[in-house]
Design an enzyme around this catalytic site. Structure first.
Site, PDB file in Angstrom:
ATOM      1  N   GLY A 175       0.807  -1.211   0.000  1.00 12.62           N
ATOM      2  CA  GLY A 175       0.000   0.000   0.000  1.00 12.62           C
ATOM      3  C   GLY A 175       0.843   1.265   0.000  1.00 12.62           C
ATOM      4  O   GLY A 175       1.929   1.317  -0.586  1.00 12.62           O
ATOM      5  N   ARG A 230       3.310  -1.753   6.285  1.00  8.38           N
ATOM      6  CA  ARG A 230       3.770  -0.590   7.023  1.00  8.38           C
ATOM      7  C   ARG A 230       2.621   0.362   7.388  1.00  8.38           C
ATOM      8  O   ARG A 230       2.527   0.835   8.509  1.00  8.38           O
ATOM      9  CB  ARG A 230       4.812   0.158   6.177  1.00  8.38           C
ATOM     10  CG  ARG A 230       5.442   1.359   6.857  1.00  8.38           C
ATOM     11  CD  ARG A 230       6.216   2.200   5.847  1.00  8.38           C
ATOM     12  NE  ARG A 230       7.072   1.395   5.000  1.00  8.38           N
ATOM     13  CZ  ARG A 230       8.329   1.082   5.283  1.00  8.38           C
ATOM     14  NH1 ARG A 230       8.869   1.511   6.405  1.00  8.38           N
ATOM     15  NH2 ARG A 230       9.044   0.363   4.441  1.00  8.38           N
ATOM     16  N   TYR A 283      18.794   1.853   7.146  1.00 13.44           N
ATOM     17  CA  TYR A 283      18.317   2.776   6.119  1.00 13.44           C
ATOM     18  C   TYR A 283      18.624   4.244   6.425  1.00 13.44           C
ATOM     19  O   TYR A 283      18.191   5.116   5.679  1.00 13.44           O
ATOM     20  CB  TYR A 283      16.792   2.687   5.973  1.00 13.44           C
ATOM     21  CG  TYR A 283      16.220   1.331   5.691  1.00 13.44           C
ATOM     22  CD1 TYR A 283      16.673   0.553   4.640  1.00 13.44           C
ATOM     23  CD2 TYR A 283      15.177   0.832   6.466  1.00 13.44           C
ATOM     24  CE1 TYR A 283      16.116  -0.686   4.373  1.00 13.44           C
ATOM     25  CE2 TYR A 283      14.611  -0.406   6.203  1.00 13.44           C
ATOM     26  CZ  TYR A 283      15.081  -1.163   5.158  1.00 13.44           C
ATOM     27  OH  TYR A 283      14.532  -2.377   4.898  1.00 13.44           O
ATOM     28  N   TYR A 320       8.472  -3.222  10.864  1.00 11.03           N
ATOM     29  CA  TYR A 320       9.891  -3.525  10.682  1.00 11.03           C
ATOM     30  C   TYR A 320      10.707  -3.125  11.909  1.00 11.03           C
ATOM     31  O   TYR A 320      11.854  -2.709  11.801  1.00 11.03           O
ATOM     32  CB  TYR A 320      10.429  -2.852   9.412  1.00 11.03           C
ATOM     33  CG  TYR A 320       9.614  -3.205   8.202  1.00 11.03           C
ATOM     34  CD1 TYR A 320       9.714  -4.464   7.624  1.00 11.03           C
ATOM     35  CD2 TYR A 320       8.691  -2.303   7.670  1.00 11.03           C
ATOM     36  CE1 TYR A 320       8.939  -4.818   6.537  1.00 11.03           C
ATOM     37  CE2 TYR A 320       7.911  -2.644   6.575  1.00 11.03           C
ATOM     38  CZ  TYR A 320       8.035  -3.902   6.018  1.00 11.03           C
ATOM     39  OH  TYR A 320       7.247  -4.244   4.945  1.00 11.03           O
ATOM     40  N   GLU A 339      -1.599  -5.451  -0.633  1.00  7.87           N
ATOM     41  CA  GLU A 339      -0.783  -6.070   0.408  1.00  7.87           C
ATOM     42  C   GLU A 339      -0.133  -5.025   1.330  1.00  7.87           C
ATOM     43  O   GLU A 339       1.097  -4.952   1.439  1.00  7.87           O
ATOM     44  CB  GLU A 339       0.326  -6.910  -0.241  1.00  7.87           C
ATOM     45  CG  GLU A 339      -0.156  -7.939  -1.237  1.00  7.87           C
ATOM     46  CD  GLU A 339       0.982  -8.492  -2.089  1.00  7.87           C
ATOM     47  OE1 GLU A 339       2.114  -7.973  -1.972  1.00  7.87           O
ATOM     48  OE2 GLU A 339       0.748  -9.417  -2.864  1.00  7.87           O
ATOM     49  N   PRO A 340      -0.905  -4.218   2.024  1.00  5.91           N
ATOM     50  CA  PRO A 340      -0.301  -3.212   2.907  1.00  5.91           C
ATOM     51  C   PRO A 340       0.297  -3.844   4.156  1.00  5.91           C
ATOM     52  O   PRO A 340      -0.227  -4.823   4.684  1.00  5.91           O
ATOM     53  CB  PRO A 340      -1.480  -2.306   3.271  1.00  5.91           C
ATOM     54  CG  PRO A 340      -2.671  -3.222   3.198  1.00  5.91           C
ATOM     55  CD  PRO A 340      -2.375  -4.182   2.074  1.00  5.91           C
ATOM     56  N   CYS A 357      28.147  -2.977  20.483  1.00  2.00           N
ATOM     57  CA  CYS A 357      29.534  -2.655  20.135  1.00  2.00           C
ATOM     58  C   CYS A 357      29.677  -2.435  18.630  1.00  2.00           C
ATOM     59  O   CYS A 357      30.350  -3.190  17.933  1.00  2.00           O
ATOM     60  CB  CYS A 357      30.453  -3.781  20.615  1.00  2.00           C
ATOM     61  SG  CYS A 357      32.191  -3.344  20.550  1.00  2.00           S
ATOM     62  N   GLU A 358      29.019  -1.416  18.118  1.00  2.00           N
ATOM     63  CA  GLU A 358      29.072  -1.018  16.711  1.00  2.00           C
ATOM     64  C   GLU A 358      28.918   0.495  16.642  1.00  2.00           C
ATOM     65  O   GLU A 358      28.045   1.061  17.300  1.00  2.00           O
ATOM     66  CB  GLU A 358      27.931  -1.650  15.907  1.00  2.00           C
ATOM     67  CG  GLU A 358      27.940  -3.154  15.805  1.00  2.00           C
ATOM     68  CD  GLU A 358      28.898  -3.676  14.743  1.00  2.00           C
ATOM     69  OE1 GLU A 358      29.456  -2.847  13.988  1.00  2.00           O
ATOM     70  OE2 GLU A 358      29.082  -4.903  14.695  1.00  2.00           O
TER      71      GLU A 358
END
EC number: 4.1.1.20
Length: 405
Positions: free
Chosen positions: A225, A262, A302, A356, A259-260, A327-328
């Site tokens: 969507g 998010r 992202y 997500y 197919e929504p 630790c990143e």
């Protein structure tokens, strides 16, 4: 207003919180937008696959868009009927295909010629014809983040029009393939209407050509969507979105599938974190919280933005990066957020985190995945308990003991 402080005290942090009523409202809005035509709204489980979340869709007679057999089985467990489930994805394994056919779902979305032949062979072995749709790549720029663009020829998804036509003609002649749908999906987080309208027109013309060749196409699957507003994005009006698709379908007697994911759950979810410390360097201020990239990967993956909520303080706001314990250097949840001076124990809530978020979380650094709770009719429900260390290592420990015997 959700009482985040009370929830944090009861369920600890980090913590995912979902407004279950809002999820149902968002789903109903899609049903209403397409109410003038035969339609099936298939919620995309990849956005958030918690059984209680998916059950909100099942209660409204929704369907499910799945990209693994695990998601198919989750949908069925949550109450979604198999005949409302579609199975997509570029890499279905033999056992997944076999199990999907045994479960008698609506159809499998096919994404390559080799996959088509593999489905046919498995269906023949089972003596059970497979209903299919083919994902057609319209090669139209969706104007979204390149990682979530899926409709260009450079993307791994779908097949180009000429290849698709060959596949449909092959399937039409096959004893064990039943091509009943056409599918396209150009990307996620769409905020411009024109690429959607162009894609619908292009694939509708393609569908007409298939019907003219004698294929019994019953479903027109328009993919995901619309996008949501994370920062300053202009959100497409659902009515306009539906009308742009309906305008392309003149003369076609097909059921529309949408197919929504998010836009159903994104704005309905929050990640609640607790401040641990503040840290200053010559150039930066850091607010360190107990949530991390393993809880909410989108900012690191992202460079995604999530609005932050914090308890109002009568103090000047100034910039800080909100970072986690992992630790990143890429472990951040927000950059250059404007915050007052924060004290240990203060809460910071990340909005629009229902999609997500938990579904992409992990045990990186042997961190336990957090709890999920839902709010409905002013009642709080525990949807998933916080993981325990003992549960996470149980299988490894059993095998270690066996191997050392």
């Amino acid at each position: 207003m959700i009482d985040f402080k009370k929830l944090a005290q009861e369920y600890q942090t980090p913590l995912y919180v979902y407004d279950l009523e809002k999820i149902q409202e968002k789903f109903k809005a899609y049903k209403n937008a397409f109410s003038g035509r035969k339609s099936l709204i298939c919620y995309a489980l990849k956005a958030n696959s918690n059984l209680s979340v998916v059950h909100q869709i099942a209660e409204l007679e929704g369907g499910a868009d799945c990209v693994s057999i695990g998601e198919v089985k989750r949908a069925i467990l949550a109450g979604i009927k198999p005949y409302r489930i579609i199975f997509s994805g570029v890499g279905k394994g033999d056992e997944e295909i076999k199990e999907a056919l045994e479960l008698d779902i609506l159809f499998l979305n096919v994404e390559s010629y080799q996959e088509l032949l593999r489905i046919e062979a498995i269906a023949k072995d089972m003596q059970k014809p497979s209903r299919i749709s083919i994902r057609v790549n319209p090669n139209i720029d969706p104007k979204t983040h390149p990682y979530i663009s899926t409709g260009l020829s450079e993307n791994k998804f779908g097949v180009e029009l000429e290849e698709a036509k060959k596949m449909y003609l092959y399937a039409h002649k096959s004893e064990f393939l039943q091509p009943i749908g056409v599918h396209f999906h150009i990307g996620s987080q769409l905020t411009e209407l024109e690429p959607i309208a162009q894609s619908a027109q292009k694939i509708a013309e393609f569908t007409r050509s298939l019907i003219a060749l004698g294929l019994d196409i019953r479903f027109f699957d328009v993919g995901g969507g619309i996008g949501i507003c994370y920062a300053q994005e202009k959100v497409i009006d659902l009515y306009d979105y539906a009308q742009s698709i309906l305008a392309a379908l003149g003369g076609l007697d097909v059921t529309i599938i949408c197919e929504p994911g998010r836009s159903i759950v994104g704005e309905s979810g929050y990640l609640v974190t607790k401040v641990l410390y503040e840290k200053y360097t010559n150039k930066k201020r850091f607010v360190i919280v107990d949530g991390a990239m393993n809880d909410l990967l989108r900012p690191s993956l992202y460079d995604a933005y999530h609005r932050v909520w914090f308890q109002e303080k009568q103090e000047e706001l100034f910039q800080a990066d909100i970072v986690g314990p992992i630790c990143e250097s890429g472990d951040f949840l927000a950059k250059n957020a404007r915050l007052p001076k924060m004290q240990s124990g203060d809460l910071i809530v990340f909005e629009n985190a229902g999609a997500y978020g938990y579904s992409m979380s992990s045990n990186y650094n042997t961190r336990m995945r957090c709890a999920e709770v839902g709010i409905k009719n002013n009642q709080t429900y525990l949807l998933k308990s916080r993981e325990k260390f003992e549960d996470v290592v149980a299988d490894e420990l059993d095998n270690l003991r066996k191997n050392c015997e």
